[in-house]
Write an enzyme that holds these catalytic residues in place. Structure first.
Site, short mmCIF file in Angstrom:
data_model
loop_
_atom_site.label_atom_id
_atom_site.label_comp_id
_atom_site.label_asym_id
_atom_site.label_seq_id
_atom_site.Cartn_x
_atom_site.Cartn_y
_atom_site.Cartn_z
CG LEU A 214 -1.94 -1.06 1.44
CD1 LEU A 214 -1.32 -2.36 1.93
CD2 LEU A 214 -2.99 -0.60 2.43
N GLY B 254 1.32 4.12 4.64
CA GLY B 254 2.23 3.25 3.91
C GLY B 254 2.49 1.93 4.61
CB SER B 255 1.20 -0.52 5.68
OG SER B 255 -0.05 -0.20 5.08
NE ARG B 256 4.83 -7.89 2.68
CZ ARG B 256 6.00 -8.53 2.70
NH1 ARG B 256 7.12 -7.83 2.67
NH2 ARG B 256 6.04 -9.83 2.77
#
Length: 200
Positions: free
Chosen positions: A80, A167-169
């Site tokens: 993301l 911001g990430s996953r």
């Protein structure tokens, strides 16, 4: 907009008002733009979750960056960016049987090691026909994982259970016998895109 974003919108607006009061218009405009971005970042669009049996739906908006066959099952990772919707949704309907937060680094979420070394939260959901582990992973910009579900909760497919800020996953670990329907590079939508399906 999700309620988690309200402080991130109000504070820049208050600072913008303060700058405007003192006639510092560049600062006022800058913080108003920041407030507008926060409204955009914490947006909560309506999603039409597909019906049908044996489906695994994406838990997040973003780009598919990794698909692997692991000993534990089929693995799909979605990255993301700060411009994606950051709400996480349940990939299947089922009961939450485990929620485990792992403390760790805030290294780039796209790295191979992120699923083992970064701060992350693993949510195990047991459905009628399969069990799926959905893991929220922070990145360089992400500062906090939000998970509202707890052990014993029941989630519907596509139901919102949390988000990751900035911001990430999000990783999905699924049974070995599912057919993965996406490929690396695909853009997916949380609660809407079908990631995999059990064979008939």
């Amino acid at each position: 907009m999700v309620k988690d974003g309200i402080p991130f919108v109000i504070i820049p607006i208050l600072i913008a008002v303060l700058f405007a009061f003192f006639g510092v218009w560049i600062g006022a405009v800058a913080f108003l733009l920041l407030a507008a971005f926060m409204v955009f970042f914490f947006r909560d669009p309506k999603r039409d979750t597909p019906s049908g049996t044996g489906l695994v739906i994406s838990s997040a908006d973003g780009k598919v960056t990794r698909i692997e066959d692991r000993d534990a099952g089929k693995f799909v990772s979605v990255f993301l960016s700060p411009f994606d919707v950051h709400i996480n949704r349940s990939p299947i309907a089922g009961k939450v049987t485990n929620v485990k937060l792992f403390k760790g680094k805030k290294a780039p979420a796209t790295s191979n090691e992120a699923s083992q070394t970064n701060e992350r939260n693993a949510l195990t959901i047991e459905g009628e026909r399969m069990t799926v582990v959905c893991t929220q992973i922070v990145g360089i910009l992400a500062r906090r994982i939000v998970c509202r579900s707890k052990i014993g909760d029941t989630l519907e497919r596509g139901e919102k259970f949390g988000l990751i800020k900035f911001g990430s996953r999000t990783d999905l670990l699924m049974p070995k016998n599912v057919d993965v329907l996406v490929k690396v590079g695909d853009r997916v939508k949380g609660g809407e895109t079908i990631i995999a399906k059990l064979p008939e």
